[in-house]
Design an enzyme around this catalytic site. Structure first.
Site, PDB file in Angstrom:
ATOM      1  N   ASP A  72      70.726 -14.910-133.490  1.00  0.00           N
ATOM      2  CA  ASP A  72      69.712 -15.878-133.094  1.00  0.00           C
ATOM      3  C   ASP A  72      68.972 -15.265-131.914  1.00  0.00           C
ATOM      4  O   ASP A  72      69.538 -15.108-130.833  1.00  0.00           O
ATOM      5  CB  ASP A  72      70.383 -17.196-132.695  1.00  0.00           C
ATOM      6  CG  ASP A  72      69.396 -18.270-132.269  1.00  0.00           C
ATOM      7  OD1 ASP A  72      68.240 -17.930-131.953  1.00  0.00           O
ATOM      8  OD2 ASP A  72      69.792 -19.453-132.230  1.00  0.00           O
ATOM      9  N   VAL A  73      67.701 -14.889-132.120  1.00  0.00           N
ATOM     10  CA  VAL A  73      66.989 -14.122-131.098  1.00  0.00           C
ATOM     11  C   VAL A  73      66.715 -14.920-129.830  1.00  0.00           C
ATOM     12  O   VAL A  73      66.352 -14.342-128.800  1.00  0.00           O
ATOM     13  CB  VAL A  73      65.663 -13.551-131.648  1.00  0.00           C
ATOM     14  CG1 VAL A  73      65.929 -12.596-132.802  1.00  0.00           C
ATOM     15  CG2 VAL A  73      64.699 -14.663-132.054  1.00  0.00           C
ATOM     16  N   ASN A  99      59.521 -10.201-135.533  1.00  0.00           N
ATOM     17  CA  ASN A  99      58.941 -11.094-136.537  1.00  0.00           C
ATOM     18  C   ASN A  99      59.479 -12.518-136.489  1.00  0.00           C
ATOM     19  O   ASN A  99      58.795 -13.444-136.918  1.00  0.00           O
ATOM     20  CB  ASN A  99      59.206 -10.495-137.926  1.00  0.00           C
ATOM     21  CG  ASN A  99      58.925 -11.459-139.042  1.00  0.00           C
ATOM     22  OD1 ASN A  99      57.768 -11.784-139.336  1.00  0.00           O
ATOM     23  ND2 ASN A  99      59.978 -11.943-139.691  1.00  0.00           N
ATOM     24  N   TYR A 168      53.177 -23.887-131.243  1.00  0.00           N
ATOM     25  CA  TYR A 168      53.022 -22.640-131.986  1.00  0.00           C
ATOM     26  C   TYR A 168      51.851 -21.832-131.427  1.00  0.00           C
ATOM     27  O   TYR A 168      51.970 -20.620-131.175  1.00  0.00           O
ATOM     28  CB  TYR A 168      52.802 -22.949-133.463  1.00  0.00           C
ATOM     29  CG  TYR A 168      52.726 -21.742-134.348  1.00  0.00           C
ATOM     30  CD1 TYR A 168      53.880 -21.053-134.723  1.00  0.00           C
ATOM     31  CD2 TYR A 168      51.497 -21.285-134.841  1.00  0.00           C
ATOM     32  CE1 TYR A 168      53.815 -19.943-135.548  1.00  0.00           C
ATOM     33  CE2 TYR A 168      51.427 -20.178-135.670  1.00  0.00           C
ATOM     34  CZ  TYR A 168      52.584 -19.509-136.019  1.00  0.00           C
ATOM     35  OH  TYR A 168      52.510 -18.400-136.840  1.00  0.00           O
ATOM     36  N   LYS A 172      51.895 -18.089-129.561  1.00  0.00           N
ATOM     37  CA  LYS A 172      51.226 -16.947-130.180  1.00  0.00           C
ATOM     38  C   LYS A 172      50.152 -16.361-129.265  1.00  0.00           C
ATOM     39  O   LYS A 172      49.935 -15.143-129.245  1.00  0.00           O
ATOM     40  CB  LYS A 172      50.638 -17.349-131.535  1.00  0.00           C
ATOM     41  CG  LYS A 172      51.707 -17.649-132.584  1.00  0.00           C
ATOM     42  CD  LYS A 172      52.651 -16.456-132.792  1.00  0.00           C
ATOM     43  CE  LYS A 172      53.635 -16.692-133.913  1.00  0.00           C
ATOM     44  NZ  LYS A 172      54.512 -15.517-134.163  1.00  0.00           N
TER      45      LYS A 172
END
Length: 263
Positions: A72-73, A99, A168, A172
């Site tokens: 789990d990053v 990613n 989101y 980004k």
């Protein structure tokens, strides 16, 4: 016949080594399959080992070595263990494809977005990308020969938002700053850093766009999508450039999607 070798088989050491996060589905899966088919050794990171193994099984040619690693990053300890596994198995790292990401709850107005949902998106999309980039940077700086490449998965939303996508979109946009800063700081060590901004690749995450997506003017309308394999080929092109050359930013999108005219 599947010719992809597992981590239990001997790696010759001549192959380039990649780490792909979020490799269990979607864009991460497509990029992993593309790299394995091209002969890369690939560490596949994700939260479910079974989906990582499914990804590795889809690459049927090229002979690349696959190493599935549950991680789990958003958890620093998982990221540390992930990079230890890559170092122990392959000895070096030539490419990180950063990613892993999540949309979070879709279509929720900013005033109704729970803090826990905001935090989950930030932890995955931004903090996770930073933790992996930091670990990759350290390894690429210390290894011999020095250097490597990091490709961050941005988004069309790194430039222009969709309605009700504050978490989101914010992450980004932040990822673009991370890419620029890492690219600058990596120059003395032969670490090239770029970003691919993707619009409407056909994956499970974008399935709803084909039936109807909320537009800036309040309409709901279907949107065109593109083959995710085209994204994978673009990532591979970026990855296989010599370190003296770098695609700083690339935008790959469905030709007719309404991005250019959003708003």
């Amino acid at each position: 016949m599947n010719t992809v070798r597992t981590a239990a088989e001997e790696n010759t050491g001549a192959q380039k080594v990649a780490l792909v996060t979020g490799a269990g589905s979607g864009i991460g899966r497509a990029v992993t399959v593309e790299l394995l088919a091209a002969g890369w050794s690939v560490a596949l990171a994700g939260r479910r080992v079974e989906t990582l193994e499914e990804t590795a099984a889809q690459a049927s040619a090229g002979g690349g070595t696959a190493l599935p690693v549950r991680a789990d990053v958003s958890r620093p300890e998982d990221v540390a263990a992930l990079f230890d596994a890559v170092r122990d198995r392959f000895g070096r790292l030539d490419l990180l494809f950063n990613n892993a990401g999540t949309f979070g709850p879709g279509g929720v107005p900013v005033e109704e977005l729970p803090y826990e949902a905001w935090r989950h998106v930030v932890d995955t999309n931004l903090n996770g990308a930073f933790l992996c980039a930091q670990a990759a940077y350290r390894q690429m700086k210390e290894q011999e020969p020095q250097g490597g490449r990091i490709i961050n998965n941005g988004s069309i939303s790194a430039h222009t938002p969709r309605p009700h996508s504050v978490a989101y979109t914010a992450t980004k946009h932040a990822l673009t700053g991370l890419t620029k800063s890492l690219s600058l700081d990596g120059r003395p060590y032969g670490i090239a850093v770029g970003q691919i901004d993707i619009g409407n690749a056909a994956t499970d995450m974008t399935a709803g766009m084909r039936t109807g997506a909320l537009q800036a003017d309040g309409r709901t309308a279907p949107e065109p999508v593109m083959d995710v394999a085209d994204v994978a080929r673009t990532v591979r092109h970026m990855a296989e450039l010599p370190l003296e050359a770098n695609v700083q930013f690339a935008t790959v999108m469905a030709t007719a999607m309404p991005y250019v005219g959003r708003g």
